[in-house]
Write an enzyme that holds these catalytic residues in place. Structure first.
Site, PDB file in Angstrom:
ATOM      1  NE  ARG A 125     -20.747 -14.527 -21.425  1.00 31.66           N
ATOM      2  CZ  ARG A 125     -21.180 -15.644 -21.995  1.00 31.66           C
ATOM      3  NH1 ARG A 125     -21.880 -16.499 -21.292  1.00 31.66           N
ATOM      4  NH2 ARG A 125     -20.944 -15.890 -23.283  1.00 31.66           N
ATOM      5  CB  CYS A 156     -25.598 -16.514 -18.897  1.00 28.74           C
ATOM      6  SG  CYS A 156     -23.828 -16.756 -18.978  1.00 28.74           S
ATOM      7  CE  LYS A 205     -22.276 -23.366 -27.928  1.00 29.00           C
ATOM      8  NZ  LYS A 205     -22.303 -21.936 -27.536  1.00 29.00           N
ATOM      9  CG  ASN A 206     -19.051 -21.145 -29.364  1.00 28.07           C
ATOM     10  OD1 ASN A 206     -20.284 -21.188 -29.282  1.00 28.07           O
ATOM     11  ND2 ASN A 206     -18.260 -21.305 -28.331  1.00 28.07           N
ATOM     12  CG  ASP A 232     -16.010 -22.092 -24.317  1.00 28.63           C
ATOM     13  OD1 ASP A 232     -16.345 -21.740 -25.455  1.00 28.63           O
ATOM     14  OD2 ASP A 232     -16.300 -21.443 -23.292  1.00 28.63           O
ATOM     15  NE  ARG A 245     -27.548 -22.460 -24.749  1.00 26.61           N
ATOM     16  CZ  ARG A 245     -27.127 -21.296 -24.270  1.00 26.61           C
ATOM     17  NH1 ARG A 245     -27.158 -21.071 -22.971  1.00 26.61           N
ATOM     18  NH2 ARG A 245     -26.656 -20.365 -25.066  1.00 26.61           N
TER      19      ARG A 245
HETATM   20  C1  EPZ Z   1     -17.744 -16.503 -26.722  1.00 27.00           C
HETATM   21  O1  EPZ Z   1     -18.581 -15.795 -25.835  1.00 27.00           O
HETATM   22  C2  EPZ Z   1     -18.248 -17.940 -26.709  1.00 27.00           C
HETATM   23  N1  EPZ Z   1     -19.631 -17.969 -27.185  1.00 27.00           N
HETATM   24  C3  EPZ Z   1     -18.173 -18.512 -25.288  1.00 27.00           C
HETATM   25  O2  EPZ Z   1     -18.567 -19.879 -25.355  1.00 27.00           O
HETATM   26  C4  EPZ Z   1     -16.726 -18.446 -24.829  1.00 27.00           C
HETATM   27  O3  EPZ Z   1     -16.636 -18.902 -23.503  1.00 27.00           O
HETATM   28  C5  EPZ Z   1     -16.219 -16.986 -24.917  1.00 27.00           C
HETATM   29  O4  EPZ Z   1     -16.373 -16.496 -26.267  1.00 27.00           O
HETATM   30  C6  EPZ Z   1     -14.742 -16.867 -24.558  1.00 27.00           C
HETATM   31  O5  EPZ Z   1     -13.976 -17.653 -25.426  1.00 27.00           O
HETATM   32  C7  EPZ Z   1     -19.857 -17.944 -28.521  1.00 27.00           C
HETATM   33  O6  EPZ Z   1     -18.940 -17.857 -29.332  1.00 27.00           O
HETATM   34  C8  EPZ Z   1     -21.290 -18.019 -28.945  1.00 27.00           C
HETATM   35  P1  EPZ Z   1     -16.179 -12.765 -24.845  1.00 27.00           P
HETATM   36  P2  EPZ Z   1     -18.477 -14.164 -25.773  1.00 27.00           P
HETATM   37  O7  EPZ Z   1     -16.876 -11.547 -25.347  1.00 27.00           O
HETATM   38  O8  EPZ Z   1     -18.198 -13.623 -27.118  1.00 27.00           O
HETATM   39  C9  EPZ Z   1     -15.908  -9.819 -21.137  1.00 27.00           C
HETATM   40  C10 EPZ Z   1     -19.745 -21.792 -24.774  1.00 27.00           C
HETATM   41  O9  EPZ Z   1     -19.653 -22.504 -23.769  1.00 27.00           O
HETATM   42  N2  EPZ Z   1     -16.647  -8.872 -21.988  1.00 27.00           N
HETATM   43  O10 EPZ Z   1     -14.937 -13.222 -25.535  1.00 27.00           O
HETATM   44  O11 EPZ Z   1     -19.680 -13.673 -25.061  1.00 27.00           O
HETATM   45  C11 EPZ Z   1     -16.753 -11.027 -20.747  1.00 27.00           C
HETATM   46  O12 EPZ Z   1     -17.539 -10.740 -19.608  1.00 27.00           O
HETATM   47  C12 EPZ Z   1     -19.735 -20.285 -24.631  1.00 27.00           C
HETATM   48  O13 EPZ Z   1     -19.799 -22.221 -25.949  1.00 27.00           O
HETATM   49  C13 EPZ Z   1     -16.823  -7.563 -21.542  1.00 27.00           C
HETATM   50  O14 EPZ Z   1     -16.385  -7.188 -20.444  1.00 27.00           O
HETATM   51  O15 EPZ Z   1     -17.211 -13.978 -24.839  1.00 27.00           O
HETATM   52  C14 EPZ Z   1     -15.701 -12.071 -20.485  1.00 27.00           C
HETATM   53  O16 EPZ Z   1     -15.198 -11.894 -19.179  1.00 27.00           O
HETATM   54  C15 EPZ Z   1     -19.745 -19.852 -23.178  1.00 27.00           C
HETATM   55  N3  EPZ Z   1     -17.495  -6.680 -22.333  1.00 27.00           N
HETATM   56  C16 EPZ Z   1     -14.596 -11.744 -21.494  1.00 27.00           C
HETATM   57  O17 EPZ Z   1     -14.836 -10.393 -21.909  1.00 27.00           O
HETATM   58  C17 EPZ Z   1     -17.997  -7.041 -23.560  1.00 27.00           C
HETATM   59  O18 EPZ Z   1     -18.586  -6.182 -24.259  1.00 27.00           O
HETATM   60  C18 EPZ Z   1     -14.606 -12.615 -22.735  1.00 27.00           C
HETATM   61  O19 EPZ Z   1     -15.913 -12.602 -23.271  1.00 27.00           O
HETATM   62  C19 EPZ Z   1     -17.809  -8.367 -23.992  1.00 27.00           C
HETATM   63  C20 EPZ Z   1     -17.128  -9.251 -23.202  1.00 27.00           C
END
Ligand code: EPZ
Length: 426
Positions: free
Chosen positions: A129, A124, A22-23, A313, A405
């Site tokens: 996020r 969420c 998915k990711n 995850d 999902r």
């Molecule tokens: C991706 O989300 C995945 N989703 C998530 O999987 C996964 O948990 C996450 O990466 C971490 O590995 C998809 O790939 C569709 P991040 P993403 O930006 O990109 C902070 C699942 O269960 N952050 O790496 O949204 C954020 O709050 C889902 O399949 C900021 O502060 O995650 C978090 O604490 C859930 N500012 C950390 O960084 C930003 O602009 C990592 O988030 C962006 C992120």
């Protein structure tokens, strides 16, 4: 409302087909926005998130057709994405709110069309996020960013210009947005402190197949030499390392023996090291990854961090394993601020878990007892299913839309290897 009814106690034995990730699929589905030629993706999973993003791409003017020829196989759908005509540059709230990953249309859209207006995704269940890193990165590539009425407007009427993007913290989505935007920027871009997840490498490989000039994907520094145009391609989505890891845990918890077909051990990383430490016997075979139990489940300690460290995850799923381990485990969630919602639900099944700040201490119990439980987010749902597979009696998991999902045909796959599980309405 649909729910899953599971009767625990069966050993799981046999083969499970691992679906496309998915990711990886979600960012790969955004890459076609960068070209006017069609892109075909194969091995796509049938998931609610894929449908939601397809709706968004259609709204933007892309045509998405399901390619035939996979013989109606139960997994691995092929779809062709044709974004030759971008009719709209607005990603509306009613779609984005369903799936925050929609934000990864921002980079490709502003790179290709010179403008993108995307609803702020909002938080969420697992956390706030924010998308500040996405916006700062696009500004570093010359985009003008405005926030108004709950939307972010990125504009670059004369195209983006290559630049250096230094992420203060690792972000998967922000790395993906930046990678796609940089592919069409004028000049060279360097992305520092980039995410190193296998899904990033998958996206880079697809972009390279489309004519992008990218080096260093999978490492913390990615260099992109922008090109004027990208062309179409056909690309296979990588297997889902989180789905595979989830079923690997099911093999150990039920003291079973599963072949995870098409799984790639190299992608599955740190969780497999922890699983081996807890009692799993993991071997790579021609057809995939085999996981069986050494008859004992021991405790373990986990801290979630960006790849190649232990992925957030997989945290909830390992907590289900820890709940029946012989001994104590400590799991620290260091990525998201609210990703322990499965804890009270696991405790309803008899688990002994206490949370102190970002850490949970799990004292293994001899057995769990079936009960009604509530899914709260995608990976928490899988944690409850895993617990239900070993709990005495019947476990009912409610709010299945979370599970749908990210897990394709979950109950079919588990029934095939001996689980007593069915989806019921009511
Ligand atoms: C991706 O989300 C995945 N989703 C998530 O999987 C996964 O948990 C996450 O990466 C971490 O590995 C998809 O790939 C569709 P991040 P993403 O930006 O990109 C902070 C699942 O269960 N952050 O790496 O949204 C954020 O709050 C889902 O399949 C900021 O502060 O995650 C978090 O604490 C859930 N500012 C950390 O960084 C930003 O602009 C990592 O988030 C962006 C992120």
């Amino acid at each position: 409302m649909e729910k899953l009814v599971i009767t625990g106690g069966n050993r799981l034995e046999g083969d499970i087909d691992i679906s496309g990730a998915k990711n990886a699929a979600l960012p790969l589905m955004c890459a076609p926005l960068l070209t006017e030629e069609p892109v075909t993706l194969t091995n796509l999973p049938r998931l609610a998130d894929i449908s939601t993003l397809t709706d968004l791409l259609n709204h933007l003017g892309a045509t998405v057709t399901i390619a035939g020829g996979n013989g109606g196989a139960l997994t691995g759908r092929s779809m062709t994405f044709d974004a030759s005509n971008i009719a709209d540059t607005v990603a509306p709230y009613d779609i984005v709110r369903k799936m925050r990953a929609s934000i990864i249309v921002l980079g490709p859209l502003v790179a290709r069309a010179g403008e993108a207006i995307v609803s702020l995704p909002g938080g969420c269940a697992i956390g706030n996020r924010p998308i500040d890193l996405h916006l700062k990165a696009l500004e570093a590539l010359g985009a003008d960013i405005e926030l108004e009425d709950g939307y972010v407007r990125a504009s670059a009427p004369n195209g983006l210009t290559g630049g250096t993007v230094r992420f203060p913290l690792v972000s998967v989505g922000a790395t993906e947005n930046t990678l796609m935007a940089a592919a069409l920027a004028k000049g060279t871009s360097v992305i520092e402190n980039a995410a190193r997840e296998p899904e990033i490498t998958d996206l880079a490989n697809c972009l390279i197949a489309m004519g992008a000039k990218i080096e260093g994907a999978g490492t913390e520094t990615i260099t992109v030499e922008g090109v004027d145009k990208l062309h179409g391609c056909t690309y296979a989505v990588m297997p889902d390392r989180i789905e595979a890891g989830s079923y690997a845990i099911a093999a150990l918890m039920t003291r079973g023996n599963l072949l995870l077909k098409n799984a790639r051990l190299g992608d599955m990383g740190a969780p497999m090291d922890v699983l081996a430490e807890a009692g799993g016997i993991i071997t790579e075979e021609a057809g995939g990854v085999r996981v069986k139990s050494n008859g004992h489940i021991g405790g373990f300690n986990i801290v979630t961090q960006p790849f190649p460290a232990f992925p957030t995850d997989m945290q909830a799923q390992f907590m289900a394993l820890a709940s029946i381990a012989d001994g104590a485990s400590v799991i620290t969630e260091a990525i998201f601020e609210n990703r322990f919602m499965h804890v009270p639900e696991l405790c309803r099944l008899g688990a002994d878990i206490t949370v102190t700040g970002a850490s949970a201490t799990i004292r293994g119990v001899k057995s769990l007892r079936g009960a009604q439980v509530m899914a709260t987010d995608l990976r928490a749902s899988m944690s409850l299913v895993l617990a239900g597979l070993v709990a005495d009696g019947e476990t009912t998991v409610n709010r299945l839309y979370h599970l749908d999902r990210g897990y394709e045909r979950l109950e079919d796959k588990l029934r095939t290897v001996g689980a007593q599980i069915e989806r019921v309405n009511g």
